[in-house]
Enzyme design. Sequence first.
Site, short mmCIF file in Angstrom:
data_model
loop_
_atom_site.label_atom_id
_atom_site.label_comp_id
_atom_site.label_asym_id
_atom_site.label_seq_id
_atom_site.Cartn_x
_atom_site.Cartn_y
_atom_site.Cartn_z
N SER A 280 0.82 -1.20 0.00
CA SER A 280 0.00 0.00 0.00
C SER A 280 0.87 1.26 0.00
O SER A 280 1.67 1.46 -0.92
CB SER A 280 -0.97 -0.04 1.19
OG SER A 280 -1.96 0.94 1.06
N ASP A 472 -7.62 -6.19 -6.19
CA ASP A 472 -7.57 -4.91 -5.47
C ASP A 472 -8.01 -3.77 -6.38
O ASP A 472 -7.69 -3.76 -7.57
CB ASP A 472 -6.14 -4.67 -4.98
CG ASP A 472 -6.00 -3.41 -4.14
OD1 ASP A 472 -7.00 -2.96 -3.56
OD2 ASP A 472 -4.87 -2.88 -4.08
N HIS A 534 -6.01 -6.49 -1.91
CA HIS A 534 -4.98 -5.55 -1.47
C HIS A 534 -3.95 -6.22 -0.57
O HIS A 534 -2.78 -5.86 -0.58
CB HIS A 534 -5.66 -4.40 -0.71
CG HIS A 534 -4.79 -3.23 -0.42
ND1 HIS A 534 -4.26 -2.42 -1.41
CD2 HIS A 534 -4.34 -2.71 0.75
CE1 HIS A 534 -3.54 -1.45 -0.86
NE2 HIS A 534 -3.56 -1.61 0.45
#
EC number: 3.4.16.5
Length: 557
Positions: A280, A472, A534
């Site tokens: 991220s 994601d 994710h």
Amino acid sequence: MRVLPATLLVGAATAAVPPFQQQFQQVLGIPQEEVEQAAPVAPSAPTTPKPLQIFQDQLKSLSDEARKLWDEVSNFFPDSMDHNPVFSLPKKHTRRPDSHWDHIVRGSDVQGVWVTGADGEKQREVDGKLEAYDLRVKKTDPSALGIDPGVKQYTGYLDDNENDKHLFYWFFESRNDPENDPVVLWLNGGPGCSSLTGLFMELGPSSINEKIKPVYNEYSWNSNASVIFLDQPVNVGYSYSGSAVSDTVAAGKDVYALLTLFFKQFPEYAKQDFHIAGESYAGHYIPVFASEILSHKKRNINLQSVLIGNGLTDGYTQYEYYRPMGCGEGGYPAVLDKGTCQSMDNALPRCQSMIKSCYESESSWVCIPASIYCNNALIGPYQRTGQNVYDVRGKCEDESNLCYKGMGYVSEYLNKAEVRQAVGAEVDGYDSCNFDINRNFLFHGDWMKPYHRLVPGLLEQIPVLIYAGDADYICNWLGNKAWTEALEWPGQKEYASAEMEDLVIEQNANTGKKIGQVKSHGNFTFMRIYGGGHMVPMDQPESGLEFFNRWLGGEWF
């Protein structure tokens, strides 16, 4: 103060948008009550800092172009510009006495070590300004928590005594061959989310079940590597401070100090290969942190590679792929209707123009409006559907915990008094994510700054892996593949033209199973992981451990 409103550009998001605070709250999944509690402002305190109050004097000297950008985003988010304090509040904490810790490594002692070089000249053993730092270390009893019994563990704090910063870490030795296996630093993103969520939801030795009990994870990344989980920046997770870190570069200095002092205390790990991995917003962190380490020629950190999973690294390129991912071009059915997809297409040129200006100036005055506009126009429409921004395959099941009930289990577990006591935590409570930190980074312009420009320098010295779970949305595989191909470096042409090949399991009962695709040239590798959101190690634990072990083994470099 409010800046003057400006006419909205044609092509901006056409649907009603949530206020700025709510919008970014949705991105992180942080509940409204936590946001309100994190920023208690008394009505009788008119001097509480606010973004545009703090910037009022500087606004007078803005260029016409920069002022227009601020006018534009003010028209989108007038309430947020008035009511959000900028600075994060200190966490309540009680510092434990020095006698609690098994070891305290003084940065001043490490900085004071001199050796004789090959030329006969005296020189410092390691580089860097370390005198303000200390490292506190405690050997943790695994049986007290039921987490990986038999595996050596250390917890503690890196202290920056000059700036009152205290970063919490948790180290797990390899289950396999700790005397020879590599060491990995794991970082979650946010910015402002605890790496202990990665520990207990993704790749650590245990997960936390609905009964708030640890459950053994056979696919833990410490199966063949020793792993350090670091809560950074300050005021994230078990970390705390009376001050704040609001940009990635400042956080990099702390990470270098942590690793230097840790390997000084444990030279047996310093001789092993070392890697940095994260996901991220770690797409920002890792290029900076690795560059910081490599900038010190005399160091005790044997950095060999970096791994970035579903990262945000090059906003200019990656934001172009929100519309394709949400509109059915990423391998999964469309989440958004045709009208919304068209609105996002219309908004993209303005978004990229603003990001380009941010890249050219690297000024907060330009980068902040770019973040607000682009997130509103290209992330906001998806959020309003109620679909999970971290996995296009399902709805957001728990808005208060980043769409995942498991996040709540982890927070409840880490808030237990016996857990905090066992690991030596000094804060009164644990939060998975700190919204204030997220806002601080945004209001310092960090979100859109071009940290991808550091990657070519890394590629000259170490291998870089970019991997992405293909379900994601928020940091999707289309955008990650695209930025790696757009990156300017000596091997760009060969890398961009390299074919995606099947990534298959090699050595277990599922040998031959296709788990994704991979392309590589020189020191640069990209992987698409099938069925991962994710958080790849959570969604596809077997696939995650497979590529992780093979990467550390040097298969692609």
